[in-house]
Design a protein around this motif. Structure first.
Motif, PDB file in Angstrom:
ATOM      1  N   SER A  51       0.827  -1.212   0.000  1.00  0.00           N
ATOM      2  CA  SER A  51       0.000   0.000   0.000  1.00  0.00           C
ATOM      3  C   SER A  51       0.857   1.256   0.000  1.00  0.00           C
ATOM      4  O   SER A  51       0.595   2.200  -0.749  1.00  0.00           O
ATOM      5  N   GLU A  52       1.872   1.284   0.849  1.00  0.00           N
ATOM      6  CA  GLU A  52       2.734   2.466   0.948  1.00  0.00           C
ATOM      7  C   GLU A  52       3.570   2.659  -0.309  1.00  0.00           C
ATOM      8  O   GLU A  52       3.758   3.788  -0.769  1.00  0.00           O
ATOM      9  N   CYS A  53       4.062   1.575  -0.870  1.00  0.00           N
ATOM     10  CA  CYS A  53       4.862   1.686  -2.095  1.00  0.00           C
ATOM     11  C   CYS A  53       3.992   2.207  -3.234  1.00  0.00           C
ATOM     12  O   CYS A  53       4.402   3.113  -3.972  1.00  0.00           O
ATOM     13  N   CYS A  58       1.362   6.847  -6.940  1.00  0.00           N
ATOM     14  CA  CYS A  58       0.068   7.287  -7.478  1.00  0.00           C
ATOM     15  C   CYS A  58      -0.862   7.656  -6.330  1.00  0.00           C
ATOM     16  O   CYS A  58      -0.573   7.362  -5.181  1.00  0.00           O
ATOM     17  N   ASP A  59      -1.984   8.267  -6.674  1.00  0.00           N
ATOM     18  CA  ASP A  59      -2.910   8.750  -5.653  1.00  0.00           C
ATOM     19  C   ASP A  59      -3.949   7.718  -5.221  1.00  0.00           C
ATOM     20  O   ASP A  59      -4.843   8.045  -4.465  1.00  0.00           O
ATOM     21  N   ALA A 107      -9.665   4.076 -11.287  1.00  0.00           N
ATOM     22  CA  ALA A 107      -8.419   4.836 -11.123  1.00  0.00           C
ATOM     23  C   ALA A 107      -7.680   5.000 -12.451  1.00  0.00           C
ATOM     24  O   ALA A 107      -6.659   5.687 -12.498  1.00  0.00           O
ATOM     25  N   GLY A 108      -8.191   4.355 -13.503  1.00  0.00           N
ATOM     26  CA  GLY A 108      -7.550   4.473 -14.808  1.00  0.00           C
ATOM     27  C   GLY A 108      -6.318   3.607 -14.978  1.00  0.00           C
ATOM     28  O   GLY A 108      -5.533   3.802 -15.905  1.00  0.00           O
ATOM     29  N   GLU A 127      -1.407   4.338 -18.122  1.00  0.00           N
ATOM     30  CA  GLU A 127      -1.193   4.846 -16.768  1.00  0.00           C
ATOM     31  C   GLU A 127      -0.851   3.696 -15.819  1.00  0.00           C
ATOM     32  O   GLU A 127       0.023   3.817 -14.961  1.00  0.00           O
ATOM     33  N   GLY A 128      -1.531   2.565 -15.969  1.00  0.00           N
ATOM     34  CA  GLY A 128      -1.222   1.384 -15.163  1.00  0.00           C
ATOM     35  C   GLY A 128       0.193   0.901 -15.402  1.00  0.00           C
ATOM     36  O   GLY A 128       0.899   0.490 -14.474  1.00  0.00           O
ATOM     37  N   ARG A 129       0.638   0.981 -16.635  1.00  0.00           N
ATOM     38  CA  ARG A 129       2.007   0.598 -16.983  1.00  0.00           C
ATOM     39  C   ARG A 129       3.004   1.551 -16.298  1.00  0.00           C
ATOM     40  O   ARG A 129       3.993   1.117 -15.720  1.00  0.00           O
ATOM     41  N   ARG A 130       2.719   2.854 -16.350  1.00  0.00           N
ATOM     42  CA  ARG A 130       3.599   3.831 -15.698  1.00  0.00           C
ATOM     43  C   ARG A 130       3.671   3.585 -14.194  1.00  0.00           C
ATOM     44  O   ARG A 130       4.753   3.557 -13.603  1.00  0.00           O
TER      45      ARG A 130
END
Length: 184
Positions: A51-53, A58-59, A107-108, A127-130
């Motif tokens: 979760s923290e990583c 991302c937000d 979340a996209g 965006e998921g890849r990034r």
């Protein structure tokens, strides 16, 4: 060479520690219970780490299992069905998997493709890849760097992986037996 049970290992017994509790009386029961207790703590710590990583790149406020879902969807760079996701994560809680997928889609980070009988699959978006790339970079910088500084730890990780995979199969089998012989 067989190792001594936990309660027989020098320091602990000399300091008067008692490893027996309602789940463990014999040396095998104590060792098994201590492992299970360590697994519970590790699972919770791993979930907090995930979760923290993820939050650092991302937000999205996501649980450990939701973060894992994102990475499993990206794994091998091919789309996954809900059935694939359940199998790969050893889960059978389809409604929770569907909830996680909706959250990742909103979340996209993930996109749903297909419909009905033709088959629905899930893939990461750009965006998921990034986000997964950035997560990997933070993971390398923090976690893997810490592991790399522990002499001989990579061999221990490999053995732990083999052990956990074996335990996974054992727990699955005894869960089936327990479910089969459950009291009415």
């Amino acid at each position: 060479m067989a190792r001594k049970p936990l309660q027989d290992q020098g320091d602990a017994s000399e300091k008067g520690l008692d490893y027996r509790w309602h789940l463990a009386q014999s040396p095998l029961e104590i060792d098994t219970t201590e492992l299970e207790f360590a697994l519970m703590r590790t699972f919770e710590g791993f979930g907090r780490w995930q979760s923290e990583c993820l939050a650092s790149v991302c937000d999205l406020s996501a649980t450990g299992p939701e973060n894992a879902m994102l990475h499993v969807i990206r794994m091998n760079e091919r789309p996954k069905t809900i059935k694939d996701l359940a199998r790969l994560t050893n889960r059978d809680d389809i409604p929770n998997i569907q909830y996680s997928l909706r959250k990742l889609i909103a979340a996209g980070l993930v996109v749903r493709k297909g419909a009905g009988r033709s088959g629905v699959t899930y893939e990461v978006t750009e965006e998921g890849r990034r986000v997964t790339e950035d997560y990997g970079a933070v993971r390398r910088r923090l976690l893997l760097a810490a592991i790399q500084n522990l002499p001989g730890f990579s061999e221990r990780l490999a053995e732990a992986t083999r052990t956990l995979n074996l335990l996974s199969g054992l727990y699955e089998e005894v869960a089936r037996v327990a479910a089969t012989h459950r009291r009415g």
